[in-house]
Design an enzyme around this catalytic site. Sequence first.
Site, PDB file in Angstrom:
ATOM      1  N   GLU A  66      43.003  49.561  45.080  1.00 35.82           N
ATOM      2  CA  GLU A  66      41.541  49.564  44.968  1.00 35.82           C
ATOM      3  C   GLU A  66      40.869  50.814  45.549  1.00 35.82           C
ATOM      4  O   GLU A  66      39.910  51.322  44.955  1.00 35.82           O
ATOM      5  CB  GLU A  66      40.957  48.294  45.604  1.00 35.82           C
ATOM      6  CG  GLU A  66      41.072  47.058  44.721  1.00 35.82           C
ATOM      7  CD  GLU A  66      42.414  46.348  44.769  1.00 35.82           C
ATOM      8  OE1 GLU A  66      43.406  46.936  45.265  1.00 35.82           O
ATOM      9  OE2 GLU A  66      42.489  45.199  44.307  1.00 35.82           O
ATOM     10  N   ASP A  83      38.366  43.218  46.797  1.00 39.84           N
ATOM     11  CA  ASP A  83      37.402  42.157  47.120  1.00 39.84           C
ATOM     12  C   ASP A  83      37.793  40.772  46.622  1.00 39.84           C
ATOM     13  O   ASP A  83      36.981  39.857  46.666  1.00 39.84           O
ATOM     14  CB  ASP A  83      36.006  42.533  46.589  1.00 39.84           C
ATOM     15  CG  ASP A  83      36.011  42.901  45.111  1.00 39.84           C
ATOM     16  OD1 ASP A  83      37.085  42.817  44.488  1.00 39.84           O
ATOM     17  OD2 ASP A  83      34.948  43.267  44.585  1.00 39.84           O
ATOM     18  N   GLY A 143      44.741  43.982  41.394  1.00 37.35           N
ATOM     19  CA  GLY A 143      44.555  42.532  41.292  1.00 37.35           C
ATOM     20  C   GLY A 143      45.865  41.768  41.322  1.00 37.35           C
ATOM     21  O   GLY A 143      45.880  40.574  41.669  1.00 37.35           O
ATOM     22  N   ASP A 199      46.374  40.783  44.796  1.00 36.39           N
ATOM     23  CA  ASP A 199      45.489  39.635  45.076  1.00 36.39           C
ATOM     24  C   ASP A 199      46.155  38.349  44.611  1.00 36.39           C
ATOM     25  O   ASP A 199      46.148  37.333  45.300  1.00 36.39           O
ATOM     26  CB  ASP A 199      44.155  39.791  44.331  1.00 36.39           C
ATOM     27  CG  ASP A 199      43.333  40.969  44.816  1.00 36.39           C
ATOM     28  OD1 ASP A 199      42.931  40.964  45.976  1.00 36.39           O
ATOM     29  OD2 ASP A 199      43.101  41.897  44.013  1.00 36.39           O
ATOM     30  N   ILE A 250      43.298  44.810  37.227  1.00 35.18           N
ATOM     31  CA  ILE A 250      42.134  44.566  36.393  1.00 35.18           C
ATOM     32  C   ILE A 250      42.118  45.553  35.231  1.00 35.18           C
ATOM     33  O   ILE A 250      42.569  46.693  35.367  1.00 35.18           O
ATOM     34  CB  ILE A 250      40.830  44.685  37.219  1.00 35.18           C
ATOM     35  CG1 ILE A 250      39.657  44.039  36.486  1.00 35.18           C
ATOM     36  CG2 ILE A 250      40.524  46.124  37.600  1.00 35.18           C
ATOM     37  CD1 ILE A 250      38.420  43.863  37.338  1.00 35.18           C
TER      38      ILE A 250
HETATM   39  C1  LIG Z   1      35.154  42.182  40.960  1.00 36.28           C
HETATM   40  C2  LIG Z   1      36.416  42.841  40.504  1.00 36.28           C
HETATM   41  C3  LIG Z   1      37.574  42.426  41.269  1.00 36.28           C
HETATM   42  C4  LIG Z   1      38.879  42.971  40.794  1.00 36.28           C
HETATM   43  C5  LIG Z   1      39.407  44.097  41.278  1.00 36.28           C
HETATM   44  C6  LIG Z   1      40.683  44.573  40.833  1.00 36.28           C
HETATM   45  C7  LIG Z   1      41.037  45.819  41.085  1.00 36.28           C
HETATM   46  C8  LIG Z   1      42.279  46.387  40.573  1.00 36.28           C
HETATM   47  O1  LIG Z   1      43.086  45.756  39.921  1.00 36.28           O
HETATM   48  S1  LIG Z   1      42.522  48.023  40.997  1.00 36.28           S
HETATM   49  C9  LIG Z   1      43.885  48.502  40.040  1.00 36.28           C
HETATM   50  C10 LIG Z   1      43.545  48.884  38.627  1.00 36.28           C
HETATM   51  N1  LIG Z   1      44.714  49.252  37.909  1.00 36.28           N
HETATM   52  C11 LIG Z   1      45.175  50.488  37.857  1.00 36.28           C
HETATM   53  O2  LIG Z   1      44.586  51.409  38.353  1.00 36.28           O
HETATM   54  C12 LIG Z   1      46.477  50.598  37.121  1.00 36.28           C
HETATM   55  C13 LIG Z   1      46.651  51.930  36.519  1.00 36.28           C
HETATM   56  N2  LIG Z   1      47.826  51.908  35.692  1.00 36.28           N
HETATM   57  C14 LIG Z   1      49.033  52.240  36.132  1.00 36.28           C
HETATM   58  O3  LIG Z   1      49.274  52.488  37.306  1.00 36.28           O
HETATM   59  C15 LIG Z   1      50.102  52.356  35.074  1.00 36.28           C
HETATM   60  O4  LIG Z   1      49.496  52.270  33.817  1.00 36.28           O
HETATM   61  C16 LIG Z   1      51.171  51.255  35.170  1.00 36.28           C
HETATM   62  C17 LIG Z   1      52.060  51.529  36.369  1.00 36.28           C
HETATM   63  C18 LIG Z   1      50.571  49.872  35.284  1.00 36.28           C
HETATM   64  C19 LIG Z   1      52.069  51.266  33.905  1.00 36.28           C
HETATM   65  O5  LIG Z   1      52.568  52.565  33.766  1.00 36.28           O
HETATM   66  P1  LIG Z   1      53.295  52.980  32.410  1.00 36.28           P
HETATM   67  O6  LIG Z   1      53.743  54.402  32.601  1.00 36.28           O
HETATM   68  O7  LIG Z   1      54.302  51.963  32.037  1.00 36.28           O
HETATM   69  O8  LIG Z   1      52.183  52.893  31.298  1.00 36.28           O
HETATM   70  P2  LIG Z   1      50.912  53.847  31.080  1.00 36.28           P
HETATM   71  O9  LIG Z   1      51.266  54.853  30.040  1.00 36.28           O
HETATM   72  O10 LIG Z   1      50.391  54.346  32.350  1.00 36.28           O
HETATM   73  O11 LIG Z   1      49.872  52.801  30.506  1.00 36.28           O
HETATM   74  C20 LIG Z   1      50.027  52.237  29.188  1.00 36.28           C
HETATM   75  C21 LIG Z   1      48.648  52.045  28.621  1.00 36.28           C
HETATM   76  O12 LIG Z   1      47.976  51.056  29.398  1.00 36.28           O
HETATM   77  C22 LIG Z   1      46.735  51.567  29.862  1.00 36.28           C
HETATM   78  N3  LIG Z   1      46.444  50.966  31.174  1.00 36.28           N
HETATM   79  C23 LIG Z   1      47.247  50.898  32.225  1.00 36.28           C
HETATM   80  N4  LIG Z   1      46.661  50.244  33.221  1.00 36.28           N
HETATM   81  C24 LIG Z   1      45.443  49.879  32.779  1.00 36.28           C
HETATM   82  C25 LIG Z   1      44.351  49.170  33.361  1.00 36.28           C
HETATM   83  N5  LIG Z   1      44.423  48.689  34.617  1.00 36.28           N
HETATM   84  N6  LIG Z   1      43.273  48.960  32.609  1.00 36.28           N
HETATM   85  C26 LIG Z   1      43.198  49.420  31.362  1.00 36.28           C
HETATM   86  N7  LIG Z   1      44.190  50.107  30.743  1.00 36.28           N
HETATM   87  C27 LIG Z   1      45.298  50.323  31.455  1.00 36.28           C
HETATM   88  C28 LIG Z   1      46.987  53.049  29.966  1.00 36.28           C
HETATM   89  O13 LIG Z   1      45.765  53.746  30.006  1.00 36.28           O
HETATM   90  C29 LIG Z   1      47.788  53.303  28.721  1.00 36.28           C
HETATM   91  O14 LIG Z   1      46.913  53.295  27.628  1.00 36.28           O
HETATM   92  P3  LIG Z   1      47.143  54.292  26.390  1.00 36.28           P
HETATM   93  O15 LIG Z   1      47.062  55.685  26.968  1.00 36.28           O
HETATM   94  O16 LIG Z   1      46.033  53.973  25.458  1.00 36.28           O
HETATM   95  O17 LIG Z   1      48.511  53.970  25.871  1.00 36.28           O
END
Ligand SMILES: CCC/C=C/C=C/C(=O)SCCNC(=O)CCNC(=O)[C@H](O)C(C)(C)COP(=O)(O)OP(=O)(O)OC[C@H]1O[C@@H](n2cnc3c(N)ncnc32)[C@H](O)[C@@H]1OP(=O)(O)O
Length: 247
Positions: A116, A124, A93, A96, A37
């Site tokens: 999560e 969820d 997600g 999911d 997400i």
């Molecule tokens: C009712 C709701 C139901 C839904 C629920 C869903 C829940 C979930 O999905 S929980 C999981 C949420 N996601 C995360 O926590 C992911 C965190 N990110 C990572 O682990 C890493 O970014 C990733 C492995 C995906 C990629 O790593 P990489 O080294 O290739 O890149 P980064 O330098 O970390 O990230 C690049 C830029 O993307 C931004 N970013 C990454 N993930 C997210 C995200 N989930 N949401 C928003 N932004 C994200 C990250 O901050 C970097 O931004 P910037 O610093 O501006 O370049």
Amino acid sequence: QTLLEHKMVECFTQIAEDPDCRVVVVSGAGDVFTAGIDLMDMASEVLQPEGDDMARTSWNMRRIIAKYQETFSVIERCPKPVVVAVQGACVGGGVDLITACDIRLCTQDAWFQVKEVDIGLAADVGTLQRLPKVIGSRSLVNELALTARKMYADEAKESGLVSRVFPDKEAMLAGALEMAGEIAGRSPVAVQGTKVNLIYSRDHSVAEGLNYMATWNMSMLQTEDVMKSAAASMEKKSPKTITFSKL
Ligand SMILES: CCC/C=C/C=C/C(=O)SCCNC(=O)CCNC(=O)[C@H](O)C(C)(C)COP(=O)(O)OP(=O)(O)OC[C@H]1O[C@@H](n2cnc3c(N)ncnc32)[C@H](O)[C@@H]1OP(=O)(O)O
């Protein structure tokens, strides 16, 4: 890298009804399958439901969660088999999503994370319900969901989360499309009936599943596809040589 929540329902609703579509391959662009997400959206939209009091706010929160759940349930409900091809990270997600698909493939560099708990919530939108039915080991599911540790491709294969691991994305997509071709070449009556009954049987007793199957096939066995397929089989021809009517 973020999930396409709103488009997914529209897309799979159309696919379910489109007789020209017999199988779906879901893949992600770039090096990462999905980061889950969008955490910015989550902070601004998901976690700020409107409501004049706690009951109304909670009711609206429930609607938001149900909408997200539908994003993935629509994949499972679609009678066309869905093959998903995962490269790099598949986080939150993303798990999911893939557990609502029928066949999971990944690259050697793929990893999976039920993230999560790390962001303060119990998953969820499907992982906690579907992952235990995908992976045999309840202990492993609990470990992954409670610790948010990453699971890499080899363990994903060993545990049954994915059925095949490819050296890279190109090979995986080629493999996914070949598999999709195998499925699409077979009777859509047989293929779609198989998906629907596998999912029904997963969630019901053997007796209930058999009862549902008998009712299903009392009409579906009357398809011309059975005779066509049986004749091809007798002649040692592949089902892919048969022209099946659209469904
Ligand atoms: C009712 C709701 C139901 C839904 C629920 C869903 C829940 C979930 O999905 S929980 C999981 C949420 N996601 C995360 O926590 C992911 C965190 N990110 C990572 O682990 C890493 O970014 C990733 C492995 C995906 C990629 O790593 P990489 O080294 O290739 O890149 P980064 O330098 O970390 O990230 C690049 C830029 O993307 C931004 N970013 C990454 N993930 C997210 C995200 N989930 N949401 C928003 N932004 C994200 C990250 O901050 C970097 O931004 P910037 O610093 O501006 O370049």
